[in-house]
Write an enzyme that holds these catalytic residues in place. Structure first.
Site, PDB file in Angstrom:
ATOM      1  N   GLN A 299     -31.306  56.124  74.768  1.00 49.04           N
ATOM      2  CA  GLN A 299     -30.931  57.489  74.423  1.00 49.04           C
ATOM      3  C   GLN A 299     -32.004  58.464  74.903  1.00 49.04           C
ATOM      4  OE1 GLN A 299     -28.259  58.862  73.232  1.00 49.04           O
ATOM      5  NE2 GLN A 299     -27.095  57.254  72.224  1.00 49.04           N
ATOM      6  N   CYS A 425     -19.944  60.533  71.947  1.00 46.06           N
ATOM      7  CA  CYS A 425     -20.565  61.668  72.635  1.00 46.06           C
ATOM      8  C   CYS A 425     -19.502  62.638  73.145  1.00 46.06           C
ATOM      9  CB  CYS A 425     -21.437  61.183  73.801  1.00 46.06           C
ATOM     10  SG  CYS A 425     -20.528  60.249  75.056  1.00 46.06           S
TER      11      CYS A 425
END
Length: 468
Positions: A299, A425
């Protein structure tokens, strides 16, 4: 050849909301008008650049009123670079519109009955939060209006970001406020050295040139990885550049290169060679260490990644007795993060190299209750796997922006775990998948997380519980 149609100017348009891809919008004569570089609350005259039956696109040519939500962009490239489209909007407003985006997708696309949504988790850092940036070398530098108007001959080499929608044009970046030092200094030093030594920049149309791509990664502890991609294998030039870089920046703890003669920029299928230093860097989270190699996914906002994983673990409601399936596990970050609170974690991912990283991360942290499989999730998630590994009490799924394949969604409902934690996302595709799952599940928790300040992107974690 006929004359190009000149579209009208829409006067005194009030910008009332945000739209897709970071644009703002207003409404005129029953038509939605998307306008770049504006903020809700602005009142502007808009030169239309595209017009369809129900919507139009345009650019502001005159501001009558500036919104109270406005703030001064930090970066000189704002408005040209396609990255930070919300730098001109204050952070509290960014959070408000991201929360609204999640809610709108669930209600409008999913048509879901949803519980009260938790307030979005803000990012502690609004700038310098990224741990990875990728830059492109190009001999087709994008010229700004000011540069064109000057009429002066100039260097057309660029090292920076692609202009949105133009694959062969690259904006030369002098500063970027998304990644902490020494990212800017490294990038600018490479460009300066290349100019002094006459090194050729990549021409994507002609498929020629020496310098192709640059990746800079860093960790919370200050470790730095650099990967230089060369189109041609010219050892003398390559060694000189890498040696100069290593001598100039002792902070670089992992200096790597790859020769990429292909017609695309991906390097996941190529050999990456460590020129100097370590072959990986490491990130830490709750005492766990995660190996980040040149090809590893991690990430890009590590502080917010911790918040995301902490919420995922909370929603999973683990007591230590559960079997958990972690779909789209990547390098096993979530799987290893929750392993101490579960009986067993089964991770699945379609990229074999990522699964190797996941196994390394388990071994690195002395975790022995994880198992990982590489392959297409819709094929892996089978009755045979359930028979071998046990029926999951909880399924965690963190798919790419496209969401889950319909076969995966159906197989999850067939397996029928007590809880599903869906990390997304892309609220739009999440809403679509949740609508399908609502046949057997009800949503009992929603938590948006801001991973990417200054952009319109938002993550959302949803908890689903099996209907009785």
């Amino acid at each position: 050849m006929g004359k190009k149609k000149v579209l009208p100017v829409v006067e005194n348009l009030e910008i009332s909301d945000t739209g897709s891809e970071g644009q703002s919008l207003g409404r005129a004569n029953g038509m939605v008008v998307f306008v770049k570089n504006t903020v809700p609350g602005d009142v502007v005259d808009v030169q239309l650049t595209r017009k369809k039956n129900k919507y139009a696109e345009g650019r502001p040519v005159r501001f009558h009123t500036y919104s109270a939500q406005r703030t001064e962009p930090l970066c000189r490239h704002f408005g040209t670079c396609g990255g930070c489209k919300w730098q001109n909007m204050n952070y509290s407003s960014q959070l408000e519109y991201k929360q609204k985006q999640v809610l709108s997708a669930l209600e409008r696309i999913g048509k879901l009955d949803i519980p009260e949504i938790r307030p979005i988790v803000p990012s502690a850092k609004q700038y310098y939060y990224r741990n990875k940036l990728e830059y492109t070398f190009s001999n087709k530098k994008w010229l700004t209006e000011a540069e064109i108007a000057s009429g002066e001959a100039m260097d057309r080499n660029a090292l920076g970001f692609h202009i949105p929608g133009m694959f062969d044009k690259v904006l030369d970046v002098e500063e970027c406020h998304l990644q902490p030092p020494p990212s800017d200094a490294i990038r600018n030093a490479i460009k300066k050295y290349a100019a002094e030594k006459g090194l050729s920049f990549f021409d994507i149309r002609q498929q020629s040139g020496f310098l192709r791509n640059l990746v800079i990664r860093n960790t919370s502890s200050g470790r730095v990885m650099v990967i230089l991609s060369f189109f041609t294998d010219e050892a003398g030039k390559r060694e000189a550049l890498l040696g100069h870089l290593a001598d100039s920046f002792p902070q670089i703890t992992s200096l790597n290169y790859v020769i990429n003669p292909k017609k695309n920029d991906t390097i996941s299928d190529l050999e990456i060679i460590c020129y100097r230093g370590d072959d990986a860097i490491y990130e830490e989270m709750e005492g766990l260490r995660f190996r980040i190699g040149p090809k590893s996914f991690y990430q890009t906002n590590p502080e917010q990644a911790y918040e995301l994983y902490r919420i995922t673990r909370e929603f999973a409601g683990l007591s230590g007795e559960e079997t958990v399936y972690d779909l789209y596990t990547g390098t096993g970050t979530i799987a290893n993060f929750i392993a101490r609170q579960a009986r067993k974690v089964v991770g699945m991912e379609y990229v074999p190299a990522a699964i190797e990283d996941a196994r390394i991360n388990s071994k690195l942290n002395n975790i022995d209750n994880t198992v990982f499989f590489a392959g297409d999730i819709k094929d892996l998630l089978s009755a045979d796997l359930v028979g071998q590994q046990g029926r999951p009490d909880v399924i965690i799924t963190d798919p790419p922006r496209a969401g889950m394949h319909g076969d995966v969604t159906r197989k999850i409902m067939e397996i029928a775990p007590a809880r599903i934690v869906y990390v997304s996302c892309n609220p739009a595709t999440q809403a679509r998948d949740l609508a399908t799952l609502s046949e057997k599940y009800r949503i009992t928790g929603l938590q948006p997380v801001d991973m990417f300040p200054q952009t319109a992107h938002v993550e959302n974690v949803a908890l689903l519980e099996l209907l009785k």
